[in-house]
Design a protein around this motif. Sequence first.
Motif, PDB file in Angstrom:
ATOM      1  N   ASP A 278       0.706  -1.425  -0.033  1.00 35.55           N
ATOM      2  CA  ASP A 278       0.026  -0.099  -0.024  1.00 35.55           C
ATOM      3  C   ASP A 278       0.968   1.170  -0.055  1.00 35.55           C
ATOM      4  O   ASP A 278       1.960   1.206   0.259  1.00 35.55           O
TER       5      ASP A 278
ATOM      6  N   ARG B 293       1.367   3.816   1.901  1.00 38.12           N
ATOM      7  CA  ARG B 293       1.943   4.349   3.166  1.00 38.12           C
ATOM      8  C   ARG B 293       3.257   3.294   3.342  1.00 38.12           C
ATOM      9  O   ARG B 293       4.448   3.664   3.621  1.00 38.12           O
ATOM     10  N   LEU B 294       2.839   1.973   3.133  1.00 41.09           N
ATOM     11  CA  LEU B 294       4.070   1.144   3.357  1.00 41.09           C
ATOM     12  C   LEU B 294       5.320   1.318   2.247  1.00 41.09           C
ATOM     13  O   LEU B 294       6.428   1.368   2.793  1.00 41.09           O
TER      14      LEU B 294
ATOM     15  N   ALA C  76       7.259   4.219   3.157  1.00 37.39           N
ATOM     16  CA  ALA C  76       8.093   3.861   4.533  1.00 37.39           C
ATOM     17  C   ALA C  76       9.483   3.239   3.716  1.00 37.39           C
ATOM     18  O   ALA C  76      10.357   3.462   4.356  1.00 37.39           O
TER      19      ALA C  76
ATOM     20  N   ASP D 287      -6.332  -0.281  -1.302  1.00 34.51           N
ATOM     21  CA  ASP D 287      -4.984   0.354  -0.498  1.00 34.51           C
ATOM     22  C   ASP D 287      -5.310   1.230   0.586  1.00 34.51           C
ATOM     23  O   ASP D 287      -4.844   1.249   1.753  1.00 34.51           O
TER      24      ASP D 287
ATOM     25  N   GLU E  85      -7.528   0.822   2.914  1.00 34.50           N
ATOM     26  CA  GLU E  85      -7.984   0.067   4.125  1.00 34.50           C
ATOM     27  C   GLU E  85      -6.709  -0.439   4.659  1.00 34.50           C
ATOM     28  O   GLU E  85      -6.579  -0.873   5.943  1.00 34.50           O
TER      29      GLU E  85
ATOM     30  N   ALA F   8      -3.568   0.403   5.764  1.00 36.49           N
ATOM     31  CA  ALA F   8      -2.805   1.012   6.895  1.00 36.49           C
ATOM     32  C   ALA F   8      -3.757   0.873   8.090  1.00 36.49           C
ATOM     33  O   ALA F   8      -3.159   0.599   9.287  1.00 36.49           O
ATOM     34  N   THR F   9      -4.930   0.888   7.997  1.00 39.12           N
ATOM     35  CA  THR F   9      -5.909   0.905   9.228  1.00 39.12           C
ATOM     36  C   THR F   9      -5.977  -0.724   9.570  1.00 39.12           C
ATOM     37  O   THR F   9      -5.460  -0.797  10.835  1.00 39.12           O
TER      38      THR F   9
ATOM     39  N   ARG G 255      -3.241  -2.770   9.236  1.00 43.30           N
ATOM     40  CA  ARG G 255      -1.968  -2.925   9.789  1.00 43.30           C
ATOM     41  C   ARG G 255      -1.937  -2.591  11.179  1.00 43.30           C
ATOM     42  O   ARG G 255      -1.440  -3.313  12.114  1.00 43.30           O
ATOM     43  N   GLN G 256      -2.740  -1.365  11.443  1.00 44.34           N
ATOM     44  CA  GLN G 256      -2.747  -0.758  12.894  1.00 44.34           C
ATOM     45  C   GLN G 256      -3.380  -1.797  13.658  1.00 44.34           C
ATOM     46  O   GLN G 256      -2.862  -1.951  14.760  1.00 44.34           O
TER      47      GLN G 256
END
Length: 260
Positions: A92, A94-95, A98, A135, A137, A139-140, A142-143
Amino acid sequence: MSRAERLLALIQCLRRHRQPVSGQALAGELGVSLRTLYRDIASLQGQGASIDGEPGVGYVLRPGFMLPPLMFSEEELEALLLGSRWVAERADARLGAAARNAMARIGAVLPVDLRDALDSESLFIAGAPPIAAGDAELATIRQLIRSEHKMQIAYRDEAERESTRIVWPFALAFFESVRMLVAWCELRQAFRHFRTDRIVTLTPIAQRYPRRRAALMKAWREEEAIRRAQCDSEAAAAVAAVPDNGLPDNGRPGKDDAAA
């Protein structure tokens, strides 16, 4: 080997010896001259390595020394580079960001002779089919996996049937064009796999699930191992049931053979 690789090898040699080891023995292990060894030890000490000793006495590395990024070997850097490029392309947004930031941070402290390796175009990720939706969803999800919290999803299966479920997310699998959520489903009371592009809505729940993520992962792996073993057993039985001549036991062609 490059100077950076030689320094890394020297650190590893020192870590293998708990008692002081002579410079001559270290030079022999590394295949360098004694003069080069003394120069390398001085370089490591200047970078903060706690190496005690002196020529003629021996050297020992005190516990607690952490290798700085500049101590990566060229192959380690290539592995990191290839992995970060895959994440940047196939994970995704954000990853992916990073991964790029991490490589930039490592590059900022590398010596010049290794910094060029990060700009290498000899390792790249080949083209692949476009990634399915989902994509936003990830980040949410993973949190929630990290915090071991439940979530409610509205899910649309392959037959376009929609259902609402409360799940315990504990793993994500990244395939070439699909991302898969692995979770315990309260509705089915079983482990289930959900394609993230078929999650219609996702709502975090401010409640931890009752089992630890590691325990869920262990139970899921065991269940998957049993399932794979059963599939292999069934496949082996099916092969064993076919005679060497490829015909059924009655010697007459079966339906598929006749159709062929």
